[in-house]
Design an enzyme around this catalytic site. Structure first.
Site, mmCIF file in Angstrom:
data_model
loop_
_atom_site.group_PDB
_atom_site.id
_atom_site.type_symbol
_atom_site.label_atom_id
_atom_site.label_comp_id
_atom_site.label_asym_id
_atom_site.label_seq_id
_atom_site.Cartn_x
_atom_site.Cartn_y
_atom_site.Cartn_z
ATOM 1 N N LYS A 22 0.839 -1.210 0.000
ATOM 2 C CA LYS A 22 0.000 0.000 0.000
ATOM 3 C C LYS A 22 0.874 1.260 0.000
ATOM 4 O O LYS A 22 0.647 2.168 -0.803
ATOM 5 C CB LYS A 22 -0.918 -0.038 1.229
ATOM 6 C CG LYS A 22 -1.872 1.121 1.340
ATOM 7 C CD LYS A 22 -3.070 0.752 2.185
ATOM 8 C CE LYS A 22 -2.848 0.878 3.671
ATOM 9 N NZ LYS A 22 -2.659 2.267 4.152
ATOM 10 N N SER A 23 1.867 1.301 0.867
ATOM 11 C CA SER A 23 2.719 2.500 0.955
ATOM 12 C C SER A 23 3.413 2.773 -0.380
ATOM 13 O O SER A 23 3.496 3.917 -0.831
ATOM 14 C CB SER A 23 3.803 2.304 2.022
ATOM 15 O OG SER A 23 3.247 2.328 3.299
ATOM 16 N N GLY A 95 -4.727 8.241 5.465
ATOM 17 C CA GLY A 95 -3.792 9.186 6.074
ATOM 18 C C GLY A 95 -2.591 9.434 5.174
ATOM 19 O O GLY A 95 -2.078 10.552 5.094
ATOM 20 N N SER A 168 7.062 9.323 12.340
ATOM 21 C CA SER A 168 6.017 9.128 11.340
ATOM 22 C C SER A 168 6.580 9.256 9.933
ATOM 23 O O SER A 168 7.104 10.305 9.555
ATOM 24 C CB SER A 168 4.904 10.162 11.543
ATOM 25 O OG SER A 168 4.119 10.247 10.377
ATOM 26 N N GLN A 170 4.781 9.299 7.364
ATOM 27 C CA GLN A 170 3.899 10.189 6.600
ATOM 28 C C GLN A 170 4.350 11.634 6.743
ATOM 29 O O GLN A 170 4.406 12.382 5.766
ATOM 30 C CB GLN A 170 2.448 10.025 7.068
ATOM 31 C CG GLN A 170 1.895 8.651 6.716
ATOM 32 C CD GLN A 170 0.481 8.427 7.209
ATOM 33 O OE1 GLN A 170 -0.068 9.249 7.946
ATOM 34 N NE2 GLN A 170 -0.108 7.314 6.827
ATOM 35 N N ASP A 320 2.170 -0.927 12.057
ATOM 36 C CA ASP A 320 0.880 -1.413 11.567
ATOM 37 C C ASP A 320 0.600 -2.852 12.023
ATOM 38 O O ASP A 320 -0.495 -3.375 11.786
ATOM 39 C CB ASP A 320 0.819 -1.314 10.039
ATOM 40 C CG ASP A 320 0.754 0.147 9.593
ATOM 41 O OD1 ASP A 320 0.375 1.003 10.420
ATOM 42 O OD2 ASP A 320 1.091 0.427 8.434
ATOM 43 N N ARG A 351 -6.337 2.023 18.054
ATOM 44 C CA ARG A 351 -6.093 0.572 17.955
ATOM 45 C C ARG A 351 -5.762 -0.069 19.303
ATOM 46 O O ARG A 351 -5.954 -1.279 19.468
ATOM 47 C CB ARG A 351 -4.992 0.293 16.921
ATOM 48 C CG ARG A 351 -5.490 0.517 15.499
ATOM 49 C CD ARG A 351 -4.446 0.246 14.441
ATOM 50 N NE ARG A 351 -5.067 0.299 13.118
ATOM 51 C CZ ARG A 351 -4.393 0.447 11.984
ATOM 52 N NH1 ARG A 351 -3.084 0.565 11.987
ATOM 53 N NH2 ARG A 351 -5.032 0.470 10.826
ATOM 54 N N ARG A 393 -7.271 -3.091 9.664
ATOM 55 C CA ARG A 393 -6.327 -3.972 10.376
ATOM 56 C C ARG A 393 -6.951 -4.582 11.643
ATOM 57 O O ARG A 393 -6.549 -5.639 12.079
ATOM 58 C CB ARG A 393 -5.028 -3.229 10.694
ATOM 59 C CG ARG A 393 -4.315 -2.753 9.416
ATOM 60 C CD ARG A 393 -2.845 -2.487 9.583
ATOM 61 N NE ARG A 393 -2.377 -1.642 8.492
ATOM 62 C CZ ARG A 393 -2.102 -2.060 7.252
ATOM 63 N NH1 ARG A 393 -2.222 -3.333 6.949
ATOM 64 N NH2 ARG A 393 -1.686 -1.214 6.324
HETATM 65 C C1 S3P Z 1 2.537 4.921 6.320
HETATM 66 C C2 S3P Z 1 3.109 5.294 7.509
HETATM 67 C C3 S3P Z 1 2.592 4.895 8.822
HETATM 68 C C4 S3P Z 1 1.637 3.722 8.719
HETATM 69 C C5 S3P Z 1 0.656 3.879 7.607
HETATM 70 C C6 S3P Z 1 1.360 4.047 6.278
HETATM 71 C C7 S3P Z 1 3.150 5.408 5.072
HETATM 72 O O1 S3P Z 1 1.898 5.975 9.392
HETATM 73 O O2 S3P Z 1 0.962 3.520 9.940
HETATM 74 O O3 S3P Z 1 -0.202 2.756 7.546
HETATM 75 O O4 S3P Z 1 2.790 4.894 3.984
HETATM 76 O O5 S3P Z 1 3.991 6.299 5.134
HETATM 77 P P1 S3P Z 1 2.666 7.080 10.270
HETATM 78 O O6 S3P Z 1 3.673 7.693 9.406
HETATM 79 O O7 S3P Z 1 1.638 8.098 10.675
HETATM 80 O O8 S3P Z 1 3.224 6.336 11.444
#
Ligand code: S3P
Length: 433
Positions: A22-23, A95, A168, A170, A320, A351, A393
């Site tokens: 997914k990422s 997110g 994070s 993200q 995750d 969670r 999840r």
């Molecule tokens: C992700 C980063 C993680 C993860 C999310 C996907 C990403 O979040 O939990 O499912 O693709 O960069 P955080 O960066 O908020 O920890």
């Protein structure tokens, strides 16, 4: 409301290729959209979250062709080639979509508004808004710049030196992307090492990114050079594989091979944990695919597992996998404790709370902490009616718990698995007996 009904199984046997990562799927679409030229993304994850990203870029004028075999051809028009969207961009449950895109939009000179579903509208956005404002972006958002919807007036940004207060990927990725649009070199210091797919892919596209431990330096390139297009094959998602790893380790007589999985070390903390628990898990046939390490994961049930303590710098590499590790802990000898996991409170659901409440319904003794949980192992699980909290999840983790529970478990609102793993329940059925 969709419900999944799951009963105890005897074993898991056979091979499985989990869905594409997914990422990496999100990033491939985003980065190809701001590259100059024709990119090919093979094995794209056609699930709700990455589709939110694809729709977002289409709404900004990116031409994306969908081909057989989940391939995408993306016609990028350059760092400033996207245009003002006609409407609000709805990021759904994702997110990653909203946080990464906010970095790109901050550097593009037009107006945009980002929103999402009820879960995403409750997740913290100040973590990206504050540093983006420091870089000169004009952003406002609901409730004092904390939550979606957020409105962005993009402009030329200035580089900053930023120490991240949270671990994070993200947030890090958002700032790396904004850094591409900034004058000068942006320096980002991570709190703990998080997944590095952004750094790997952008570097392969010619971005000037240097990584030294926890420090990432990005040289702004707007107006100077463009990102080159990509030709990538997305490997299978370790976070989706995780459910099957746990299932094989919990259900007696199981033996499975999970193939073509991305084993980037910033993602595979769960493998270290299960090895410490005494599990029989092996990484085989390791190879490189489009700049990411890929391998097959062999798992054989070896009977007993030992409880472990999990905390500290390993957390981002298994962030995750918290819900499924909670499930695994219910079958280990002793009390497993997971601490330093406060970020889990602001995921698609809380969670920590979700797993505490639902595992109790299945008969588990546990204690909830502000930053984690402790779980008494060797529990005799009993089927019950449980809730997914519309969190993919949580739904999948409870489904794995149900494989080892006496009687029948009903999971309410189970269709949320489509966020990352369409066909999850069918795959589970196929590999269990
Ligand atoms: C992700 C980063 C993680 C993860 C999310 C996907 C990403 O979040 O939990 O499912 O693709 O960069 P955080 O960066 O908020 O920890």
């Amino acid at each position: 409301m969709k419900q999944a009904e799951i009963t105890k199984v005897k074993s898991l046997k056979g091979e499985i290729i989990p869905p594409p990562d997914k990422s990496i799927s999100h990033r491939a679409v985003m980065f190809a959209s701001i590259a100059k030229g024709r990119s090919i993304v093979r094995n794209f994850l056609r699930a709700e979250d990455p589709i939110s990203t694809m729709n977002a870029f289409r709404s900004m004028g990116t031409e994306i062709e969908e081909k057989a075999g989940n391939a995408l051809i993306i016609h990028g028009k350059g760092l400033h080639g996207i245009k003002e969207p006609f409407d609000v961009i709805n990021c759904g449950n994702s997110g990653t979509t909203v946080r990464l895109i906010s970095g790109i939009l901050s550097g593009n000179p037009f107006f945009s508004v980002l929103t999402g579903d009820d879960s995403l509208k409750q997740r913290p956005m100040a973590r990206v808004i504050a540093p983006l404002k420091d870089m000169g972006a004009e952003i406002s958002a609901r409730n004092g710049d904390k939550y979606l919807p957020m409105a962005i007036n993009g402009r030329r940004l200035k580089a900053i030196d930023y120490k991240m207060p949270v671990a994070s990927a993200q947030v890090k990725s958002c700032l790396i992307l904004a850094g591409l649009y900034a004058d000068g070199t942006t320096a980002i210091t991570e709190l703990q090492k998080s997944r590095d797919h952004t750094e790997r892919m952008l570097r392969s596209m010619g971005a000037n990114i240097e990584v030294d431990g926890l420090v990432i330096k990005v040289k702004g390139q707007a107006g100077q050079s463009e990102l080159t297009p990509i030709d990538v094959t997305v490997p299978a998602d370790f976070s989706s594989a995780a459910f099957f790893i746990a299932a094989a380790l919990m259900v007696p007589n199981s033996e499975i091979l999970i193939k073509d999985v991305c084993v980037n070390p910033t993602r595979t903390g769960m493998l270290d944990v299960v090895k410490n628990m005494g599990a029989n898990v092996r990484i085989e046939n390791i190879r490189d695919a489009s700049g990411e390490p890929v391998a097959d994961i062999y798992c054989k049930n070896s009977g007993s597992l030992k409880a472990v303590k999990i905390s500290g710098d390993i957390m981002p590499s298994l962030i995750d996998e918290f819900p499924i590790l909670c499930v695994l802990a219910t079958q280990a000898e002793g009390v497993t404790e997971i601490r330093g996991a406060e970020e889990l409170r602001v995921k698609e659901s809380d969670r920590i709370k979700a797993m505490s409440v639902e595992l109790k319904k299945l008969g588990v003794e546990l204690e909830e902490y502000p930053d984690g949980i402790s779980i008494k192992g060797k529990a005799s699980l009993k089927g019950a009616v449980v809730e997914s909290y519309h969190d993919h999840r949580i739904a999948m983790s409870l489904a794995i718990a149900a494989l080892a529970a006496q009687g029948t478990t009903i999971i309410n609102n189970s269709s949320c698995v489509d966020i990352s793993f369409p066909g999850f329940f069918e795959e589970l059925k196929r590999i269990t007996s």
